[in-house]
Design an enzyme around this catalytic site. Structure first.
Site, mmCIF file in Angstrom:
data_model
loop_
_atom_site.group_PDB
_atom_site.id
_atom_site.type_symbol
_atom_site.label_atom_id
_atom_site.label_comp_id
_atom_site.label_asym_id
_atom_site.label_seq_id
_atom_site.Cartn_x
_atom_site.Cartn_y
_atom_site.Cartn_z
ATOM 1 N N GLU A 94 -0.216 -5.425 6.528
ATOM 2 C CA GLU A 94 0.636 -6.193 5.613
ATOM 3 C C GLU A 94 1.205 -7.478 6.210
ATOM 4 O O GLU A 94 2.397 -7.762 6.070
ATOM 5 C CB GLU A 94 1.767 -5.294 5.081
ATOM 6 C CG GLU A 94 1.240 -4.096 4.322
ATOM 7 C CD GLU A 94 2.324 -3.129 3.856
ATOM 8 O OE1 GLU A 94 3.510 -3.440 3.991
ATOM 9 O OE2 GLU A 94 1.958 -2.050 3.358
ATOM 10 N N ASN A 104 -5.219 -4.255 7.227
ATOM 11 C CA ASN A 104 -4.898 -3.462 6.037
ATOM 12 C C ASN A 104 -3.798 -4.140 5.221
ATOM 13 O O ASN A 104 -2.794 -4.592 5.791
ATOM 14 C CB ASN A 104 -4.412 -2.078 6.506
ATOM 15 C CG ASN A 104 -4.264 -1.069 5.393
ATOM 16 O OD1 ASN A 104 -5.197 -0.839 4.625
ATOM 17 N ND2 ASN A 104 -3.094 -0.450 5.306
ATOM 18 N N HIS A 139 -2.632 0.441 -4.147
ATOM 19 C CA HIS A 139 -1.522 1.073 -4.880
ATOM 20 C C HIS A 139 -1.523 0.433 -6.272
ATOM 21 O O HIS A 139 -1.105 -0.712 -6.434
ATOM 22 C CB HIS A 139 -0.192 0.820 -4.168
ATOM 23 C CG HIS A 139 -0.109 1.482 -2.830
ATOM 24 N ND1 HIS A 139 -0.104 2.854 -2.684
ATOM 25 C CD2 HIS A 139 -0.050 0.978 -1.575
ATOM 26 C CE1 HIS A 139 -0.018 3.163 -1.400
ATOM 27 N NE2 HIS A 139 0.004 2.039 -0.703
ATOM 28 N N GLU A 146 -5.197 3.475 0.717
ATOM 29 C CA GLU A 146 -3.942 4.131 0.302
ATOM 30 C C GLU A 146 -3.926 4.334 -1.207
ATOM 31 O O GLU A 146 -2.888 4.164 -1.864
ATOM 32 C CB GLU A 146 -2.720 3.296 0.746
ATOM 33 C CG GLU A 146 -2.696 3.013 2.226
ATOM 34 C CD GLU A 146 -1.445 2.262 2.690
ATOM 35 O OE1 GLU A 146 -0.462 2.163 1.925
ATOM 36 O OE2 GLU A 146 -1.464 1.763 3.829
ATOM 37 N N ASP A 201 -3.497 5.148 -4.868
ATOM 38 C CA ASP A 201 -2.756 5.947 -5.849
ATOM 39 C C ASP A 201 -2.627 5.093 -7.107
ATOM 40 O O ASP A 201 -2.661 3.858 -7.037
ATOM 41 C CB ASP A 201 -1.416 6.496 -5.334
ATOM 42 C CG ASP A 201 -0.497 5.484 -4.681
ATOM 43 O OD1 ASP A 201 -0.709 4.256 -4.850
ATOM 44 O OD2 ASP A 201 0.465 5.912 -4.006
#
Ligand code: G3I
Length: 300
Positions: free
Chosen positions: A127, A169, A205, A232, A234
């Protein structure tokens, strides 16, 4: 195949989940984790605050438990994360300049050395790019040590664990946009200059829609000569949850260099989000999204 991991393995990919060592003693949870997934990542326990709580005093026991669990169950491990502007120990938050740079590189070296040979892919840096339209680096204490902090971290990680794939990432990179293009330009520059980078993680996400160029964005990174991974995943509960999960899965399967998918938790009860974004409900039942992912994995 009848499980996510076995279905992904049919095309040489992994299907993983984020977990925490304390969750392994919940037998209903562990039954699902061990049956369905062939990769794990520490949701929190390999972060800087967790494994170097005092400077040069390392605490690897929780991460080691996860690695041992993975080994005992034939799973690979993603390492998350060596350097991040968030979740730093207090002592690091109080450093700057050369002292912080040296502490950060020491952290990379010590942690990657501890886990040498046991990590499939490391999120070396997490990030580091800003949201919005600038395409620029995010301001942070690490960024203020100099723009070369990311490449310094990748070089240190390579030296410490030459066998691990080294990933950058980030989130909000789910299509071709200013942020993903900023990262794209960094990766292209690293490849041109020989900075060691092997993969880019797309956190994914997601809300109730998915960018139409999600797959095209993965592909443009792959075309730079790096692997891509969904790291990640979701998706907000709603009428599109199952179809968005399916489209993300199919996008990965359509990109040869997309080597695996990780969901950010096993069941809704343990998600960091409150919108039931995972593949199993709080009772451990398979949701429609589970079936759509499994069918997609089995379709190739
Ligand atoms: O461990 C402490 C506990 O001792 C304390 O009593 C409690 C009180 O707040 O906090 C506990 O720490 C929490 C930690 O999770 C462990 O449970 C933090 O407050 C909480 O902020 C932290 O949240 C995690 C978050 O990252 C921040 O590190 C989430 O579980 C985790 O899902 C989330 O994961 C991030 C990825 O690392 C990077 N990408 C985004 C993703 C979602 O935010």
């Amino acid at each position: 195949a009848s499980t996510l991991g076995a279905a992904a393995a049919q095309s040489g990919r992994y299907f993983g989940a984020a977990t925490n060592s304390f969750q392994l003693s919940n037998s209903a949870y562990a039954t699902i984790l061990n049956r369905e997934f062939n990769s794990i990542v520490a949701e929190n326990e390999m972060k800087w605050y967790a494994n170097e709580p005092q400077q040069n005093s390392f605490s690897f026991s929780a991460g080691d438990r996860l690695v041992a669990h993975a080994r005992a169950n034939g799973m690979s491990v993603r390492g998350h994360t060596l350097l991040w502007h968030a979740q730093q120990p207090g002592w690091a938050q109080n450093l700057s300049g050369t002292a912080l740079r040296n502490a950060a590189i020491n952290h990379v070296t010590r942690v990657a050395t501890h886990y040498r040979g046991q990590i499939h892919s490391w999120d070396v840096v997490n990030e580091a790019f800003a949201d919005g339209g600038s395409g620029a680096r995010r301001d942070s204490n690490l960024q203020r040590t100099g723009n070369d902090w990311i490449e310094a971290a990748f070089r240190a990680a390579r030296a410490a664990d030459p066998g691990a794939k080294l990933c950058y990432n980030d989130y909000n990179t789910d299509g071709i946009n200013a942020k993903s293009t900023g990262i794209y330009n960094m990766v292209r520059d690293f490849k041109q200059r020989g900075v060691p980078i092997d993969c880019v993680g797309f956190q994914s996400h997601l809300g109730t829609t998915l960018a139409g160029d999600y797959q095209a964005n993965l592909q443009r990174f792959a075309d730079l000569g790096v692997d891509v991974q969904i790291t990640e995943l979701d998706v907000a509960q709603g009428p599109n949850q199952a179809s968005i999960y399916e489209r993300v899965t199919r996008a990965c399967l359509a990109v040869t260099r997309c080597t695996g998918i990780t969901v950010w938790g096993v069941w809704d009860a343990a998600s960091w989000r409150d919108d039931n974004p995972l593949l199993f409900d709080g009772n451990g039942n398979k949701k429609p999204a589970y079936t759509s992912v499994l069918n997609a994995l089995n379709s190739v």
